[in-house]
Design a protein around this motif. Structure first.
Motif, PDB file in Angstrom:
ATOM      1  N   VAL A 195       0.836  -1.196   0.000  1.00  0.00           N
ATOM      2  CA  VAL A 195       0.000   0.000   0.000  1.00  0.00           C
ATOM      3  C   VAL A 195       0.872   1.247   0.000  1.00  0.00           C
ATOM      4  O   VAL A 195       0.557   2.237  -0.668  1.00  0.00           O
ATOM      5  N   ASP A 196       1.965   1.179   0.738  1.00  0.00           N
ATOM      6  CA  ASP A 196       2.886   2.305   0.794  1.00  0.00           C
ATOM      7  C   ASP A 196       3.359   2.653  -0.617  1.00  0.00           C
ATOM      8  O   ASP A 196       3.343   3.809  -1.030  1.00  0.00           O
ATOM      9  N   VAL A 197       3.764   1.610  -1.366  1.00  0.00           N
ATOM     10  CA  VAL A 197       4.197   1.828  -2.745  1.00  0.00           C
ATOM     11  C   VAL A 197       3.036   2.401  -3.575  1.00  0.00           C
ATOM     12  O   VAL A 197       3.190   3.383  -4.291  1.00  0.00           O
ATOM     13  N   LEU A 198       1.874   1.791  -3.415  1.00  0.00           N
ATOM     14  CA  LEU A 198       0.713   2.228  -4.209  1.00  0.00           C
ATOM     15  C   LEU A 198       0.300   3.658  -3.885  1.00  0.00           C
ATOM     16  O   LEU A 198      -0.200   4.381  -4.746  1.00  0.00           O
ATOM     17  N   ASP A 199       0.479   4.059  -2.630  1.00  0.00           N
ATOM     18  CA  ASP A 199       0.125   5.430  -2.256  1.00  0.00           C
ATOM     19  C   ASP A 199       1.169   6.431  -2.734  1.00  0.00           C
ATOM     20  O   ASP A 199       0.838   7.526  -3.159  1.00  0.00           O
ATOM     21  N   SER A 200       2.448   6.038  -2.625  1.00  0.00           N
ATOM     22  CA  SER A 200       3.483   7.041  -2.872  1.00  0.00           C
ATOM     23  C   SER A 200       3.876   7.150  -4.349  1.00  0.00           C
ATOM     24  O   SER A 200       4.137   8.244  -4.831  1.00  0.00           O
ATOM     25  N   PHE A 201       3.913   6.035  -5.076  1.00  0.00           N
ATOM     26  CA  PHE A 201       4.407   6.107  -6.455  1.00  0.00           C
ATOM     27  C   PHE A 201       3.584   7.026  -7.365  1.00  0.00           C
ATOM     28  O   PHE A 201       4.154   7.748  -8.172  1.00  0.00           O
ATOM     29  N   PRO A 202       2.272   6.991  -7.274  1.00  0.00           N
ATOM     30  CA  PRO A 202       1.524   7.890  -8.164  1.00  0.00           C
ATOM     31  C   PRO A 202       1.791   9.367  -7.860  1.00  0.00           C
ATOM     32  O   PRO A 202       1.594  10.214  -8.716  1.00  0.00           O
ATOM     33  N   LYS A 203       2.259   9.660  -6.637  1.00  0.00           N
ATOM     34  CA  LYS A 203       2.516  11.059  -6.287  1.00  0.00           C
ATOM     35  C   LYS A 203       3.922  11.507  -6.656  1.00  0.00           C
ATOM     36  O   LYS A 203       4.187  12.703  -6.737  1.00  0.00           O
ATOM     37  N   LEU A 204       4.823  10.545  -6.845  1.00  0.00           N
ATOM     38  CA  LEU A 204       6.195  10.913  -7.205  1.00  0.00           C
ATOM     39  C   LEU A 204       6.295  10.992  -8.714  1.00  0.00           C
ATOM     40  O   LEU A 204       5.737  10.168  -9.425  1.00  0.00           O
ATOM     41  N   THR A 205       7.029  11.992  -9.197  1.00  0.00           N
ATOM     42  CA  THR A 205       7.081  12.126 -10.643  1.00  0.00           C
ATOM     43  C   THR A 205       8.478  11.875 -11.175  1.00  0.00           C
ATOM     44  O   THR A 205       9.475  12.099 -10.504  1.00  0.00           O
ATOM     45  N   ASP A 206       8.493  11.400 -12.403  1.00  0.00           N
ATOM     46  CA  ASP A 206       9.736  11.167 -13.101  1.00  0.00           C
ATOM     47  C   ASP A 206      10.385  12.527 -13.354  1.00  0.00           C
ATOM     48  O   ASP A 206       9.746  13.414 -13.919  1.00  0.00           O
ATOM     49  N   PRO A 207      11.656  12.700 -12.934  1.00  0.00           N
ATOM     50  CA  PRO A 207      12.278  14.023 -13.029  1.00  0.00           C
ATOM     51  C   PRO A 207      12.269  14.601 -14.447  1.00  0.00           C
ATOM     52  O   PRO A 207      12.092  15.799 -14.628  1.00  0.00           O
ATOM     53  N   THR A 208      12.428  13.763 -15.467  1.00  0.00           N
ATOM     54  CA  THR A 208      12.512  14.315 -16.820  1.00  0.00           C
ATOM     55  C   THR A 208      11.151  14.584 -17.464  1.00  0.00           C
ATOM     56  O   THR A 208      10.971  15.575 -18.136  1.00  0.00           O
ATOM     57  N   THR A 209      10.188  13.719 -17.238  1.00  0.00           N
ATOM     58  CA  THR A 209       8.903  13.903 -17.935  1.00  0.00           C
ATOM     59  C   THR A 209       7.799  14.469 -17.052  1.00  0.00           C
ATOM     60  O   THR A 209       6.777  14.924 -17.558  1.00  0.00           O
ATOM     61  N   GLY A 210       7.985  14.407 -15.742  1.00  0.00           N
ATOM     62  CA  GLY A 210       6.947  14.908 -14.850  1.00  0.00           C
ATOM     63  C   GLY A 210       5.751  13.974 -14.701  1.00  0.00           C
ATOM     64  O   GLY A 210       4.753  14.333 -14.104  1.00  0.00           O
ATOM     65  N   HIS A 211       5.858  12.765 -15.245  1.00  0.00           N
ATOM     66  CA  HIS A 211       4.744  11.823 -15.103  1.00  0.00           C
ATOM     67  C   HIS A 211       4.926  10.933 -13.873  1.00  0.00           C
ATOM     68  O   HIS A 211       6.041  10.668 -13.468  1.00  0.00           O
ATOM     69  N   PRO A 212       3.819  10.459 -13.303  1.00  0.00           N
ATOM     70  CA  PRO A 212       3.936   9.640 -12.094  1.00  0.00           C
ATOM     71  C   PRO A 212       4.800   8.403 -12.316  1.00  0.00           C
ATOM     72  O   PRO A 212       4.708   7.749 -13.362  1.00  0.00           O
ATOM     73  N   LEU A 213       5.630   8.082 -11.317  1.00  0.00           N
ATOM     74  CA  LEU A 213       6.529   6.932 -11.424  1.00  0.00           C
ATOM     75  C   LEU A 213       5.771   5.623 -11.603  1.00  0.00           C
ATOM     76  O   LEU A 213       6.307   4.654 -12.124  1.00  0.00           O
ATOM     77  N   MET A 214       4.517   5.611 -11.155  1.00  0.00           N
ATOM     78  CA  MET A 214       3.726   4.391 -11.264  1.00  0.00           C
ATOM     79  C   MET A 214       3.602   3.971 -12.731  1.00  0.00           C
ATOM     80  O   MET A 214       3.416   2.799 -13.034  1.00  0.00           O
ATOM     81  N   GLU A 215       3.741   4.932 -13.642  1.00  0.00           N
ATOM     82  CA  GLU A 215       3.556   4.622 -15.065  1.00  0.00           C
ATOM     83  C   GLU A 215       4.693   3.803 -15.660  1.00  0.00           C
ATOM     84  O   GLU A 215       4.622   3.394 -16.808  1.00  0.00           O
ATOM     85  N   ARG A 216       5.765   3.612 -14.904  1.00  0.00           N
ATOM     86  CA  ARG A 216       6.816   2.735 -15.428  1.00  0.00           C
ATOM     87  C   ARG A 216       6.956   1.494 -14.555  1.00  0.00           C
ATOM     88  O   ARG A 216       7.917   0.742 -14.669  1.00  0.00           O
TER      89      ARG A 216
END
Ligand SMILES: Nc1ncnc2c1ncn2[C@@H]1O[C@H](COP(=O)(O)OP(=O)(O)O)[C@@H](O)[C@H]1O
Ligand SMILES: [Mg+2]
Lengths: 470, 588
Positions: B267-288
């Motif tokens: 759950v921790d991963v699921l909660d935090s990853f969508p809020k963190l963004t990829d430094p270059t594209t600005g998209h949520p880390l969950m997308e990779r």
């Protein structure tokens, strides 16, 4: 024990092909499912409960919860119930005392049963979980400041034989509250507890009036050991009902998990399973997980299950399989130390090996105080320095220490005597706790406080208490 | 093909009458249609490990073969999702049975209805080989999905759909092979998880996996395509480190396998990853990211399978030409699942009850990492690096899983309970850890960051080693009794430990440290050491140096100076030099 449920299958099988430990093998049975419940009628009419733990081509193995003592291999009758073990659940179980099967043993009439539930429950889907974040104030500084407990967490107490874990658990039950109100319902699960220990808890709950919110499931030292395997599951089944159907916040105290694990070992060895460390079964990790992972919160549900299992570490050894596997599953641990207890420190919490993994999201501005996280990190680091300095002192004496190390010595003593130590009846607010923490930290020079933001040092550092005037 | 249950012992059952079945075939068991895998065959008797709870299973319940081995579905729609150990989406399970997982049938990994914008990369008449890219789909903003020709097929494209929206089961391309056989290709493909996907050739590693964690990147680096073990007792920091890697590593795709660990960590991963963004594209880390969550309370057989599901998905994205990083937390739980199943099979146990094939299974798993040139004609290079957490009982590294994992991995991050107890995080012990990639990766650092990198790293390691030796003397005589030069080593080592090795994952600035910042921090500490050494040689007492306020400034660089403000470190360096000049002047 006399089961209160009626049977659903009328086929009875006479005799057992073998009896070994708590296991009987019944031959030529038909239509019996794995994990199914069985009644075993003994030669003198007593009925014992068991469950199917293996199905073989011509026989099934049944684990008898009350043990096989006195069973004859010819004169017993086994009946299978076509369903797994279920217990009754009801809000009326609060304030009552039950056995491992959820039946009242306090002499009062049976409560109204809302429904019956399989004691094994089902695995909670990880994505249905809600991350636990709400700070529970226990009023105990060592816990609130350094191993903060949050709603939905499983945080065990690792103790040793004879240490003050029962007092600590009782104090937590009396004092635990969410700062915004809402009382806890308590489920107290005793496994192999001595009668006087159970009486101690009962008295403590009665004295504070919490007893009407406590459901006690008792398996005492003189009750059958194998039954201990179901006691926690029965209690947790009620907990799930209260939390997820009745919107209650439930705090489950389970003691002593060491007795539980020993029962597990007994069953395993009578099955002649290949043992893992110290004779405990290889699946003990998964088995314990099936208990501990029943703590938590669920999206969209109001209630929660917080667990505080208590275990006594054999030989005070934290690497023993029972604390070891527990620590690998739970979300931290509060470790009690014999050395501190000997120094007269109650509660004897050894923060060095203690940890709360869910603390980070439960503390800080809005829930406790802005500086809480920095303060606790600094206390941990400083206490480690204190221990290093203390071991130097034993070799070279205090005179051989530099000023820095001397400061740490003073810090550590203050920390143990004032922050960790408190009265059995003392219920400290988190603000009081943090105040004492700053008193301790202010015995160190400000340059030492690199884990703390300068603005907090500015705001909370107690300049007067530092003799060196930094 | 229909057999009958003749034995049930937890997750392992036996069935007789299983003619026409093959090893590792997936079967359906009982009325509930539980999924199982054949793990032993003798005559018409099959031993089956069942991936769901076997409660209620009876003698003579029917067992039916499915004709295929345990496989994953491959295609767009994997990224950003959470699966159990046998690749069933947990979201779908939640829709079907609510918050608690109960038996259900017919759950597939990929949605059959969802449409994806497919862009063909081939036209009718083109000849293609297995592994060639036939089209792309923007699976998420971060990852372009490349649809590949299945490995066993090559020939001429005889039809291809125009650019447009298609489901994974629509036929997008038809290939006619030289023998005239026509094959319809869908985006949905399957792969048996226990079999490594083929590639053209192995290449050697040459780029670091930049993780933003100083003790890793600077001291014990991991390479893209490499393998690492992270053993440690509970609470030492295995999970936090793995999550840091999953968040900050510069891989294209992250596969995170939660194998027999806590539900709340998922759950921790699921909660935090969508809020963190990829430094270059600005998209949520969950997308990779793909999560495989088979937590400790979920069935043990599926835990055993989860590792293979994870690595098979990793290979799929590797074959598209991506750098994939896989975290497995914890491989010990996987090994224990093997042990439990082996025990139920009544196999002869080897060390500590583990089956004798434990080392070969571990080796096979880590062999699936590496940098490879993918099949197909465009020379795509992809890689998989794997980081396996190991949870030794009692924290004792001499146990079989730690020992064997050590044999098959090149990086060893030894977590240390003493460091963790002192809240030195990450508690990677610098004396016991190693990386076999330092030499391979120096070139990258010298090109990209600074040509002094290897020398500086060496020197810092030497100081730490010297401290380690001095510690024993200190234990006997106390630090005050040592000569100034040795006390300086203790002081510099302390600064390296606190300022560089310790890194707080929870601090917004410190959680990720760029390679440039890492180097500058290392450099300023070494500069301090040289300047101090110089004045001590000239007779300055050490206490004058340890009292310098610049030490605290250096200690606070990690949290005070962000990755895009590195000139501030140069300013501190400058001030430090001035301090030392004054000290020296005052001596005269
Ligand atoms: N890099 C880090 N920064 C800050 N805290 C950390 C770090 N690593 C570990 N911790 C702390 O240690 C605790 C245990 O770490 P975890 O990774 O869960 O241990 P393990 O998986 O080895 O049992 C975490 O809850 C956190 O409080
Ligand atoms: Mg972990």
């Amino acid at each position: 024990m006399t089961p209160s449920v009626t049977t659903t299958s009328n086929l009875e099988y006479k005799g057992a092909a073998s009896i070994s430990g708590p296991i009987i093998v019944v031959e030529n049975v038909q239509n019996v499912g794995y994990d199914e419940l069985a009644y075993i009628k003994t030669q003198n009419g007593e009925i014992r409960l068991g469950k199917v733990i293996q199905i073989m081509p011509k026989a099934v193995a049944v684990q008898v919860f009350e043990g096989t003592n006195g069973l004859s291999s010819t004169e017993i009758y086994t009946r299978f119930l076509c369903r797994p073990l279920e217990i009754p659940v009801s809000t009326d179980m609060l304030g009552r005392v039950m056995n491992s099967f959820g039946e009242p043993i306090d002499g009062y009439p049976c409560f109204f049963v809302d429904e019956k539930r399989d004691i094994n429950g089902y695995p909670l889907n990880p994505i249905s979980r809600e991350y636990p974040r709400e700070f529970i104030q226990t009023g105990i500084s060592g816990i609130d400041c350094l191993t903060s407990l949050v709603r939905g967490q499983k945080l065990p107490v690792f103790s040793g034989p004879g240490l003050s874990h029962n007092e600590l658990a009782a104090q937590i039950v009396r004092q635990a509250k969410i700062r915004t109100g809402d009382d806890f319902n308590i489920i107290f699960i005793a496994m192999g507890l001595k009668n006087d220990e159970a009486a101690f808890f009962k008295k403590s709950f009665e004295e504070t009036g919490t007893i009407k919110n406590v459901a006690m499931f008792l398996n005492l030292a003189d009750d059958p050991p194998v039954e201990r395997i179901i006691t926690p599951r029965a209690g947790l089944t009620l907990a799930e009902y209260l939390a997820y159907e009745q919107d209650r916040h439930v705090l489950v105290v389970m003691t002593d998990m060491t007795n539980y694990c020993e029962a597990l070992r007994e069953v395993s060895s009578s099955m002649e399973e290949v043992p893992s460390r110290k004779g405990y079964p290889g699946y003990m990790y998964s088995d314990l997980a099936s208990i501990y992972e029943r703590a938590g919160r669920i999206h969209g549900k109001k209630g929660s299950i917080t667990q505080m299992p208590i275990l006594t570490m054999p030989n005070d050894d934290i690497t023993h399989p029972i604390p070891d596997l527990t620590g690998y599953i739970t979300e931290g641990q509060v470790v009690l130390s014999r050395a501190l207890e000997k120094q007269g420190i109650y509660p004897p919490i050894n923060i060095t090996t203690s940890l709360s993994r869910l603390m980070k999201d439960g503390i800080g501005k809005g829930s406790t105080r802005e500086d809480h996280d920095n303060v606790s990190s600094q206390l941990y680091a400083a206490y480690a320095q204190y221990n290093a300095a203390k071991s130097l002192v034993t070799i070279i004496g205090e005179e051989g220490l530099g000023n820095r190390d001397k400061d740490y010595l003073h810090f550590g003593e203050y920390f143990e005597q004032h922050l960790i130590k408190q009265e059995h009846t003392e219920n400290r607010s988190i603000e009081e706790t943090l105040q004492i923490a700053w008193d301790a930290l202010s015995l160190l020079a400000t340059e030492e406080l690199t884990a703390i933001k300068p603005e907090y040092i500015e705001k909370y550092y107690n300049k007067k208490s530092n003799p060196t005037g930094n | 093909m229909v057999g009958k249950v003749c034995r049930v012992a937890g997750p392992v059952i036996e069935a007789i009458g299983m003619t026409d079945i093959v090893m590792h075939e997936i079967v359906q068991v009982g009325e509930a249609g539980l999924i199982g895998e054949v793990i032993r065959l003798s005559g018409d008797k099959a031993t089956i490990q069942v991936y769901q709870n076997t409660t209620g299973l009876k003698l003579n319940d029917l067992v039916t073969g499915t004709g295929s081995p345990l496989s994953v579905e491959l295609g767009p729609g994997l990224l950003g999702r959470v699966f159990d150990g046998i690749a069933r989406p947990l979201e779908t399970l939640q829709e079907l049975t609510g918050a608690f997982i109960k038996p259900v049938q017919g759950v597939t990994s990929l949605s059959r209805d969802k449409k994806w914008a497919f862009v063909p990369k081939v036209k009718t008449g083109d000849t293609v080989l297995g592994g060639d890219v036939i089209g792309t789909v923007q699976e998420t903003a971060l990852v372009e999905h490349r649809v590949l020709v299945p490995y066993n097929i090559s020939g001429t494209i005889t039809s291809v759909v125009p650019k447009g929206n298609y489901t994974v089961i629509d036929v997008i391309v038809t290939i006619t092979e030289s023998n005239g056989k026509k094959t319809d290709i869908q985006m949905l493909q399957k792969w048996p998880v226990r079999i490594p996907r083929p590639h053209k050739k192995r290449l050697s590693v040459f780029t670091p996996l930049i993780t933003g964690q100083r003790v890793i990147d600077t001291f014990f680096p991991l390479a893209k395509g490499g393998s690492a073990a992270i053993p440690g007792p509970f609470g030492a920091g295995k999970t936090v480190t793995q999550q840091q890697l999953a968040k900050w590593s510069d891989a294209n795709v992250i596969i995170y396998v939660g194998c027999g660990e806590r539900g709340n960590e998922m759950v921790d991963v699921l909660d935090s990853f969508p809020k963190l963004t990829d430094p270059t594209t600005g998209h949520p880390l969950m997308e990779r990211t793909i999560l495989i969550a088979n937590t400790s309370n979920m069935p043990v057989s599926a835990r055993e399978a989860s590792i293979y599901t994870g690595i098979a998905l990793a290979e799929y994205y590797r074959d598209m030409g991506y750098a994939v990083a896989l975290m497995a937390d914890s491989t010990s739980r996987w090994a224990e699942a093997l042990r439990e199943l082996s025990g139920r099979l009544e196999e002869m146990p080897a060390e500590e009850g583990f089956p004798s094939y434990l080392p070969s299974r571990l080796a096979e798993f880590y062999e699936r990492t590496g940098v490879v040139e993918a099949l197909g004609s465009d020379k795509r290079v992809g890689s998989i690096c794997a980081v396996g957490a190991v949870s030794p009982p009692g924290g004792d590294f001499s146990e079989p899983v730690t020992q064997h994992t050590k044999r098959f991995t090149s990086v060893f991050w030894a977590l240390d309970s003493e460091l963790a107890n002192a809240r030195h995080y990450p508690s990677i012990n610098w004396m016991d850890s190693y990386s076999g990639y330092v030499g391979d990766l120096a070139e990258w650092w010298h090109q990209t960051v600074d040509k002094e990198w290897a020398n500086c790293r060496e020197e810092a390691m030497r100081i730490l080693e010297a401290e380690d030796e001095l510690k024993n003397i200190v234990k006997l005589v106390g630090p005050e009794a040592l000569p100034g030069k040795q006390r300086l080593i203790l002081e510099t080592a302390r600064i390296i430990r606190v300022a560089i090795l310790q890194q707080n994952a929870l601090n917004a600035v410190d959680t990720y440290c760029s390679p440039n910042k890492q180097f500058k921090m290392l450099k300023i500490v070494l500069d301090f050491h040289h300047l101090a050494d110089n004045v001590i040689n000239k007779g300055l007492p050490i206490t004058k140096i340890t009292a310098l306020p610049v030490i605290e400034e250096i200690m606070r660089i990690k949290t005070n100076i962000t990755n895009d403000n590195l000139t501030m470190i140069d300013d501190i360096d400058k001030r430090m030099r001035e301090h030392f000049e004054t000290l020296e002047l005052n001596m005269r």
